[in-house]
Design a protein around this motif. Sequence first.
Motif, short mmCIF file in Angstrom:
data_model
loop_
_atom_site.label_atom_id
_atom_site.label_comp_id
_atom_site.label_asym_id
_atom_site.label_seq_id
_atom_site.Cartn_x
_atom_site.Cartn_y
_atom_site.Cartn_z
N ALA A 84 0.85 -3.41 -3.73
CA ALA A 84 0.28 -2.78 -2.54
C ALA A 84 0.73 -1.33 -2.40
N ALA A 85 2.01 -1.09 -2.60
CA ALA A 85 2.55 0.26 -2.43
C ALA A 85 1.95 1.23 -3.42
N HIS A 86 1.66 0.74 -4.62
CA HIS A 86 1.24 1.66 -5.67
C HIS A 86 -0.27 1.81 -5.80
N VAL A 87 -1.04 1.10 -4.97
CA VAL A 87 -2.47 1.37 -4.91
C VAL A 87 -2.85 2.04 -3.59
N THR A 88 -1.92 2.11 -2.65
CA THR A 88 -2.19 2.72 -1.35
C THR A 88 -1.81 4.19 -1.39
N PRO A 89 -2.76 5.10 -1.14
CA PRO A 89 -2.43 6.53 -1.14
C PRO A 89 -1.35 6.86 -0.12
N GLU A 128 -3.88 5.66 6.21
CA GLU A 128 -3.54 5.15 7.53
C GLU A 128 -3.41 3.64 7.52
N GLN A 129 -3.85 3.00 6.46
CA GLN A 129 -3.82 1.55 6.37
C GLN A 129 -3.49 1.14 4.94
N MET A 130 -2.66 0.13 4.78
CA MET A 130 -2.31 -0.33 3.45
C MET A 130 -3.51 -1.00 2.79
N CYS A 131 -3.69 -0.76 1.50
CA CYS A 131 -4.78 -1.41 0.78
C CYS A 131 -4.54 -2.91 0.68
#
Length: 410
Positions: free
Chosen positions: A158-163, A167-170
């Motif tokens: 999750a951390a490494h696909v979310t820019p 404003e929201q986690m992927c």
Amino acid sequence: MDKPMAGVRILEVAQFTFVPAAAAVLSDWGADVIKVEHAVTGDAQRGLVSVLGLDAVAPGSSFYPIMEGPNRGKRSIGLDLAKPEVRPVLEQLIRQSDVFLTNYLPSARRKLGIDVEDVRAINPDIIFVRGSGFGVRGEDADKGGYDSTAFWARAGSAAHVTPADAEQMCQMPTGAYGDSMGGMTIAGGISAALYRRATTGETSVVDVSLLSVGAWAMQFGVNLAMVTGGPLPEAGSPKHGAARNPLSGTYRTSDGRWLMLTMLQPGRFWPGFVTLIGRPDLAEDSRFDSAEKLMANAPEAGRLVAEVLQERTYAEWTALFATMSGPWAPVQDVWEVSQDPMLRANGYISTVVDADGEQRELVTSPVQFDESPQQLTRAPQFAEHTDEILRELGVSDEQSIQLKIAGAVT
């Protein structure tokens, strides 16, 4: 031989997708899987009507994709394992099984008398398999986990696909995303344990956690972080292509679709690629006429490629790229995946007849044997095979009635 697990019996005491998916794979491979569901509530996943904001039920039908995928080919028996009356039935099932498969937490296994020692006391040769959220040791060993928590969030995806500025986690791209990969992993572990038992006579306890599967999926980044001794820096990249390779990355078409290029030898593929897209002059351009220059000027080369690819539609480019030697792929949605001609040609989509007699289709598990596409059967209805299995165990109809009156079986 396309059913290498024929003759193997799996006793599944599990629910949701992670561990049941493993038994579905083994069922695809020919195993006889008996799914134990709670006599009243059944598998808790039967109650899910929405997953990641999408309806999980086919309206007006018994076909329930979230149950069909991880439970196809099984037989279901409804047992209340907390009832003492059901213990002889459970023990007989254990005696006749090669594998005991569960995702119950340690405290629940102890309470129900289905932990390793309990099961091995009944059948010393059985392979005992535990699927967990976080592993069997440590402070979170008795803590439940889903793939969204243990696989996606805690294991780093999750951390490494979310820019960084999002404003929201992927979210995971689909329901049971990590569960499905985890199920394949468990199926592989069971296969190895069966081979070990067949060749050495020794049985095994097999453990797979969603956390471990997630870390394995992220291993390149995790391993690199351990080498560098800290969090990895944000990987800076140009808007188009990669920092040193214009032929590696996603490009948008005129109609807003995406194409993925992954040509890891840009110098080799550049002349042919730019000629194919109608810009042969870029092959002779002094900025890009060698692999070294192309890598040094990759952001500018990527910008020029992006301009060209934005001039035509997705359909036009995919038709043209069909003749291209360099690796690429269309970025497809799930409907397009379901219709992919290579999936169809290889039998990776299989027809199944549901409980209403309707023909449906399901994705098969990815392993084939002897070039034979898998032939699937539907998932069981709740407790559908209780009477059939009880008779196989030698339980008389009168005994079965008494068990039902006691609420021990359904």
